[in-house]
Design a protein around this motif. Sequence first.
Motif, short mmCIF file in Angstrom:
data_model
loop_
_atom_site.label_atom_id
_atom_site.label_comp_id
_atom_site.label_asym_id
_atom_site.label_seq_id
_atom_site.Cartn_x
_atom_site.Cartn_y
_atom_site.Cartn_z
N PHE A 1 0.80 -1.22 0.00
CA PHE A 1 0.00 0.00 0.00
C PHE A 1 0.84 1.27 0.00
CE2 PHE A 1 -2.69 -3.26 1.87
CZ PHE A 1 -3.89 -3.06 1.23
N ASP A 2 2.12 1.15 0.31
CA ASP A 2 2.98 2.33 0.47
C ASP A 2 3.81 2.55 -0.80
OD1 ASP A 2 4.36 4.40 2.22
OD2 ASP A 2 6.05 3.10 1.64
N TYR A 3 3.75 3.75 -1.34
CA TYR A 3 4.44 4.06 -2.59
C TYR A 3 5.95 3.87 -2.46
CZ TYR A 3 6.39 6.87 -6.39
OH TYR A 3 7.13 7.30 -7.47
N ASP A 4 6.55 4.34 -1.39
CA ASP A 4 8.00 4.21 -1.22
C ASP A 4 8.41 2.74 -1.12
OD1 ASP A 4 8.47 6.95 -1.27
OD2 ASP A 4 8.15 7.17 0.88
N LEU B 1 8.54 1.30 -4.63
CA LEU B 1 9.79 1.64 -5.31
C LEU B 1 10.96 0.80 -4.77
CD1 LEU B 1 9.74 5.52 -5.73
CD2 LEU B 1 8.87 3.75 -7.26
N TYR B 2 10.98 0.60 -3.47
CA TYR B 2 12.04 -0.22 -2.87
C TYR B 2 11.99 -1.64 -3.43
CZ TYR B 2 14.54 -3.04 0.56
OH TYR B 2 15.38 -3.94 1.15
N ARG B 3 10.79 -2.19 -3.52
CA ARG B 3 10.65 -3.56 -4.03
C ARG B 3 11.04 -3.64 -5.51
NH1 ARG B 3 6.88 -6.86 -1.52
NH2 ARG B 3 7.61 -8.42 -3.00
N ILE B 4 10.73 -2.60 -6.27
CA ILE B 4 11.16 -2.54 -7.68
C ILE B 4 12.69 -2.50 -7.75
CG2 ILE B 4 11.22 -1.11 -9.76
CD1 ILE B 4 8.33 -0.27 -9.10
N ASP B 5 13.31 -1.64 -6.96
CA ASP B 5 14.76 -1.51 -6.97
C ASP B 5 15.44 -2.82 -6.60
OD1 ASP B 5 14.48 1.14 -7.64
OD2 ASP B 5 14.81 1.90 -5.61
N ARG C 1 -6.23 1.48 5.23
CA ARG C 1 -5.28 1.29 4.15
C ARG C 1 -5.65 2.22 2.98
NH1 ARG C 1 -3.26 -0.53 7.85
NH2 ARG C 1 -2.32 -2.59 8.18
N PRO C 2 -4.64 2.77 2.30
CA PRO C 2 -4.92 3.73 1.22
C PRO C 2 -5.09 3.06 -0.14
CG PRO C 2 -2.58 3.65 1.61
CD PRO C 2 -3.20 2.70 2.60
N GLN C 3 -5.73 3.78 -1.04
CA GLN C 3 -5.78 3.39 -2.46
C GLN C 3 -4.55 3.94 -3.16
OE1 GLN C 3 -8.91 5.32 -4.63
NE2 GLN C 3 -8.65 4.10 -6.48
N LEU C 4 -4.00 3.18 -4.09
CA LEU C 4 -2.93 3.67 -4.96
C LEU C 4 -3.28 3.22 -6.37
CD1 LEU C 4 -0.22 5.06 -5.43
CD2 LEU C 4 0.93 2.91 -4.85
N SER C 5 -3.94 4.10 -7.12
CA SER C 5 -4.45 3.73 -8.43
C SER C 5 -3.32 3.55 -9.43
CB SER C 5 -5.42 4.79 -8.95
OG SER C 5 -4.72 5.96 -9.31
N GLY C 6 -3.59 2.76 -10.48
CA GLY C 6 -2.61 2.58 -11.54
C GLY C 6 -2.29 3.89 -12.24
N THR C 7 -3.28 4.76 -12.35
CA THR C 7 -3.07 6.07 -12.98
C THR C 7 -2.11 6.92 -12.15
OG1 THR C 7 -5.33 5.97 -13.83
CG2 THR C 7 -4.24 8.11 -13.87
N GLU C 8 -2.32 6.94 -10.84
CA GLU C 8 -1.46 7.72 -9.96
C GLU C 8 -0.06 7.10 -9.87
OE1 GLU C 8 -0.15 10.65 -7.30
OE2 GLU C 8 -1.88 10.58 -8.66
N LEU C 9 0.02 5.77 -9.80
CA LEU C 9 1.31 5.10 -9.74
C LEU C 9 2.13 5.39 -10.99
CD1 LEU C 9 3.18 3.10 -8.25
CD2 LEU C 9 2.02 1.25 -9.48
N THR C 10 1.51 5.34 -12.16
CA THR C 10 2.21 5.65 -13.41
C THR C 10 2.76 7.06 -13.37
OG1 THR C 10 0.73 4.17 -14.63
CG2 THR C 10 1.98 5.76 -15.92
N ARG D 1 3.45 9.04 -10.83
CA ARG D 1 4.50 9.27 -9.84
C ARG D 1 5.82 8.62 -10.25
NH1 ARG D 1 1.75 8.46 -3.93
NH2 ARG D 1 3.84 9.12 -3.27
N ILE D 2 5.76 7.46 -10.87
CA ILE D 2 7.00 6.82 -11.34
C ILE D 2 7.60 7.61 -12.48
CG2 ILE D 2 7.91 4.77 -12.51
CD1 ILE D 2 6.10 3.06 -10.77
N VAL D 3 6.78 8.07 -13.41
CA VAL D 3 7.28 8.88 -14.52
C VAL D 3 7.91 10.17 -13.99
CG1 VAL D 3 6.60 10.24 -16.54
CG2 VAL D 3 5.71 7.92 -16.25
#
Length: 255
Positions: free
Chosen positions: A11-14, A17-21, A78-87, A89-91
Amino acid sequence: MENYFGINYEFDYDTVLYRIDERLKREGSGYICVSDGVILNTVHRSGEYRRVVQDSMFCVCDSSYIPLYIKWIYKNERPQLSGTELTKRIVESRRYRMAFIGGSQKVLDKLQQNLAALNPDVEGMLFMELPFCHVADFDYEGIADRLNADKPDVIFVSLGAPKQELFMNCLAPYMHRGVLIAVGAAFKFHAGIEERRAPQWMVRNHLEWLFRIWQDPRKQIPRCFWIVRTTPGILFHEWNVVRHDRNARLKSKFH
């Protein structure tokens, strides 16, 4: 990572990113699902699809309703993290080399133009149209060859659920590296053509589904039918499991 309704969520944006890294430090690829009501109900109707979702690195919570269900049943916020928002923020982070695959060339061209305003590096990245075909009929080896030559860190996939999750599961074994993220209609939303995201007041009040039906009734009404049909049973089963677990803990506490 937390499991609700048989799905592993971050649920957490950071943390995402950590898991992606961490995944990018190793050979091979992984994929992330963006879980909305369609994924939730399909996981509980199809064993094959459940396996595909469970084989992902994790899911992010695209639905505004799933946090409500979690709060009702588990008493957790728990928060929502939409695919639109995730895209977006990563960009905007300018952290990764990216590729964007799926959607029509018209959408991809406009998407590239709009995302370049957020991150000028996007102009030199790969935007690849995919053919309209059954998930079993894609040339996965050929698609992977183009991606492996471009060497993106993050590959956004837009084919719509549940097709895009099956696609990622089939493509991942051919990839040398990278993290695939299924983002559904996010390409169209960021391109600003074919589909638009609901106004924020509708999103805040959990009415985005109404806006989506209005835009594309032929596609969205069958989806909503299955969500309405299956969700009560999913919620009851989850509530029952949680209730039994709580009762068992109480009994063990007093014995």
